[in-house]
Write a protein that holds these residues in place. Structure first.
Motif: not given
Length: 795
Positions: A204-205, A247-249, A269-270, A349-351
């Protein structure tokens, strides 16, 4: 053989997770007591009592039956620690603070029974550090157990041992989690955020990072990264909203605090956009606003540049959609990489980032690639795990592309792919097992006794193992059904139609299966191969299959087709061997009727059952209303049948669908004697066992009997209530007509109260009403509306 039976569970912490874990124990009929701090005001157990009351309001519902909330025991740490001494399993589920957990452990440790398992439900804290200060004996019985939210619905539970945890403790707990609570268990190493959150949150990040790099808004990203990629519908940013941005943070902070030496550390990094929303108190779904916000019927997305919400209208470009529709994974991946379209480059790119990450970290976070794939499938709703996707797209070619991007500085970090990636392999999953870098071998699955209950374990692409579509020995197969067996004494009928709808081919297949079962087998089980993956039992009769007959001969031409369905279900009901319906997912309309006519039902907890024909302006005509009359008469046992009939009538007249198998029992669609199974992978095993046991006990179909009915008295009583609803504007005139027809059928027609009628009499009433309604313009409007939009028309 020694049984491990959890007779009682204690859950420490009545927060969101603790209360819902307790609720799911109650769903599974496991006695449970829920602990929290003593309240400062009011009843001492007030915190727990409020948490239990809140369970009844949550959606999706944590409880299969809201009334079962009363079965959760209440306790506090001041007065009731002695209760722990009678518990076999204690699950701590308080807030993610190491110091708070240690303080609680000191308090409860003296009261934990000598053989009890003690587990912490944590999403990422070190299990070894949590066990600091324990005696050697307690440390040996301690482990991490990470339920995913919401616990009733999410299949994944991660089991995390320390080096001191006794192996048999893990095996016992895995058995309980798998069969009793219905979970898919993955054993994770004691590393920050374990497997699913470590990889899933990184993905996700990385997606957020790449979205910013390619200038894509959140709505476009979600359209690209949801169902089009075989991932959860909530995709990326919507998933973050559902989980909670705070929660994600917190999960991200765990990675920031504990993974400084990780080559991907800068990515942890958030994201600036997430920080901005959390600072503003926009925490996602729980606060009504996050990356997305609903304003009336409109969905708005947060625009970081404008620092405000704007209409969400972004979609994937049609060119990219066409690439994603390519069936060959290798061609699809190549097209994404070679395309110059920013959305395609973003997806490549995300793959690439995901493949790079799991290859680098596999050895440190998991025993094998299998654990990573199941963790992402079961914890993040992905159709295929990341290693499966890589393997399907061509292992060596994709590895080379990833390496080229790393060398060119396009990747998120310059850490090289491990050497084993390039050793000539075709992938990480083989018939021998899945790749373990630590063992430098393909390791097979755990062979625990609990898995003997799974006829087909969750498959992994590349294993080459038979599944429910091709396993066993086929007796007969066509486009509609497969009749087969597992080389034993129970026959299986699996339907192959879309959503397992019932058309002429399925009706003919039922007849073949019953004939074969009566000749050569102890029983027949109705089971579909996709029951393990959330597929339907049956979404009902195939209305489209009736269109040719309707177009050629009008509504009257449908009557004989309805008779064929009715006869098939009656033959099923009175078969000379037991027929067991293995129900999971949707059992609607004709699917519900199919299930009702079985000798017994074995249903997954997540079964959604109901007679829904009024939604298309029709009444049930496959014997569903006939069965309502039969069951009401049986329930009444000589008392006023109408009092028992009202529930069945209301369910059919309002198209009420159960929200669980437990609720279906309350509604009367499942009997109290029917079996509810919590793990869908065990459904076939249990259904076959039931069929075999019934045959071995001397099964004979019940003798056909006449049914006492309420007649005109029942019709008039129900119609009086319908008149009030119509005149009050609660239902339309056509709804009134449908309700009156259902009342007439379940009451046995225009006869005296207490008259005895045959099942065929009731079936004739059903068929007559069904054909009459097909001629009605209002019904035709509803049918066409449903076929065109998939939504019911109110007219």
């Amino acid at each position: 053989m020694s049984n491990f039976i959890v007779k009682k569970v204690a859950v420490l912490g009545a927060g969101v997770m603790g209360a819902q874990i307790a609720a799911h124990c109650v769903n599974a009929k496991v006695p449970v007591v829920l602990f929290d701090l003593p309240a400062k005001e009011g009843p001492k157990n007030g915190i727990v009592l409020r948490a239990i009351e809140n369970l009844k309001k949550l959606s999706p519902a944590p409880l299969g039956n809201k009334e079962d909330a009363a079965l959760i025991g209440v306790a506090n740490y001041e007065d009731n620690l002695d209760v722990l001494e009678g518990c076999d399993l204690i699950i701590e589920a308080i807030a993610e603070r190491m110091d708070w957990k240690h303080d609680l452990y000191k308090k409860v440790a003296p009261h934990i029974a000598p053989n009890a398992i003690f587990a912490s439900n944590t999403s990422g804290l070190s299990i070894t550090a949590l066990s600091d200060g324990f005696s050697a004996d307690l440390r040996a019985r301690f482990c991490g157990v990470h339920f995913f939210n919401p616990p009733r619905y999410m299949h994944l539970v991660e089991l995390i041992p320390t080096s001191a945890t006794r192996p048999e403790i893990l095996d016992q707990l895995e058995g309980f989690l798998t069969t009793t609570l219905g979970k898919g268990v993955v054993r994770a190493k004691d590393t920050p955020n374990f497997i699913a959150n470590r990889v899933g949150v990184f993905n996700m990040m990385a997606t957020m990072y790449e979205a910013q790099k390619f200038g894509l808004p959140v709505d476009v990203v979600d359209d690209l990264t949801g169902t089009k990629l075989g991932r959860a519908k909530s995709a990326t940013f919507r998933t973050a909203d559902v989980v909670g941005l705070d929660t994600m943070g917190h999960v991200m902070k765990t990675m920031q605090d504990n993974l400084q030496s990780d080559p991907f550390y800068p990515v942890y990094k958030t994201p600036e956009l997430l920080e901005k929303l959390v600072s503003a108190g926009a925490l996602g779904q729980k606060t009504g606003a996050g990356f997305f916000k609903k304003a009336g019927k409109e969905i708005l997305r947060f625009d970081g540049e404008k620092n405000d919400y704007v209409p969400s209208t972004g979609k994937a470009d049609e060119l990219v959609v066409r690439i994603l529709k390519e069936k060959d994974p290798a061609k699809r991946m190549k097209a994404l990489r070679e395309s110059t379209h920013p959305q395609a480059q973003f997806l490549w790119s995300i793959f690439r980032d995901g493949f790079h990450y799991i290859a680098v970290h596999l050895e440190s976070i998991a025993d094998s690639a299998r654990d990573v794939d199941f963790a992402l499938r079961w914890g993040f709703g992905q159709k295929n795990g990341p290693f499966e996707g890589w393997q399907a797209a061509g292992w060596q070619q994709v590895a080379q592309w990833v390496k080229e991007d790393i060398d060119a500085g396009k990747a998120l970090c310059n850490a090289p792919l491990p050497q084993w990636v390039f050793d000539g392999r075709d992938g990480v999953h083989t018939p021998e097992g899945s790749w373990s870098p630590a063992k430098k071998a393909y390791v097979p699955r755990l062979d625990l006794p609990v898995y003997k209950r799974q006829a087909f374990r969750a498959p992994l692409a590349g294993e080459g193992v038979a599944d429910g579509t091709n396993g066993g020995t086929t007796v007969f197969e066509d486009d509609s059904v497969r009749i087969w067996h597992q080389n034993d004494d129970v026959l299986i009928l699996s339907t192959k139609t879309k959503m397992h709808v019932i058309g002429p081919g399925v009706v003919a297949g039922l007849a073949k299966a019953i004939e074969e079962a009566e000749k050569n087998f102890k029983g027949l089980v109705l089971w579909n191969a996709d029951a393990t993956e959330g597929g339907a039992f049956s979404a009902g009769a195939d209305l489209q299959a009736m269109l040719p007959a309707f177009m050629a001969g009008g509504a009257n031409a449908i009557g004989p087709e309805v008779s064929k369905l009715q006869n098939a279900l009656m033959n099923l009901k009175y078969a000379n061997v037991p027929v067991v319906a293995a129900v999971a997912g949707l059992a609607l309309g004709g699917g519900c009727e199919l299930m009702l006519h079985a000798a017994k039902r074995v249903a997954s907890i997540e079964s959604y059952i109901g007679l829904v024909e009024v939604g298309v302006g029709l009444v049930p005509a496959g014997g569903g209303l006939k069965e309502a009359a039969v069951r009401a008469a049986n329930d009444a046992k000589g008392n006023d049948i109408l009092q028992f009939l009202k529930t069945y009538f209301t369910n059919a007249a309002t198209a009420n669908v159960s929200k669980s198998a437990l609720e279906a029992q309350q509604m009367g669609y499942l009997k109290q004697s029917d079996t509810i199974v919590f793990n869908p992978y065990e459904l076939l095993y249990v259904a076959k066992a039931e069929a075999r046991a019934m045959f071995d006990a001397g099964y004979r179909a019940a003798a056909k009997k006449l049914i006492p009915v309420t007649g005109r008295y029942g019709i008039n009583t129900i119609k009086a209530q319908l008149v009030n609803m119509r005149d009050g504007g609660f239902i339309s005139a056509h709804d009134f007509k449908l309700g009156a027809m259902i009342a007439e059928i379940v009451s046995g027609g225009d006869v005296e109260q207490g008259s005895l009628v045959s099942e065929q009499w009731l079936l004739d009433l059903e068929r007559k009403a069904f054909v009459e309604l097909l001629n009605n313009p209002k019904t035709q409007e509803r049918i066409m509306g449903m076929m065109q939009t998939g939504k019911p028309v109110r007219n």
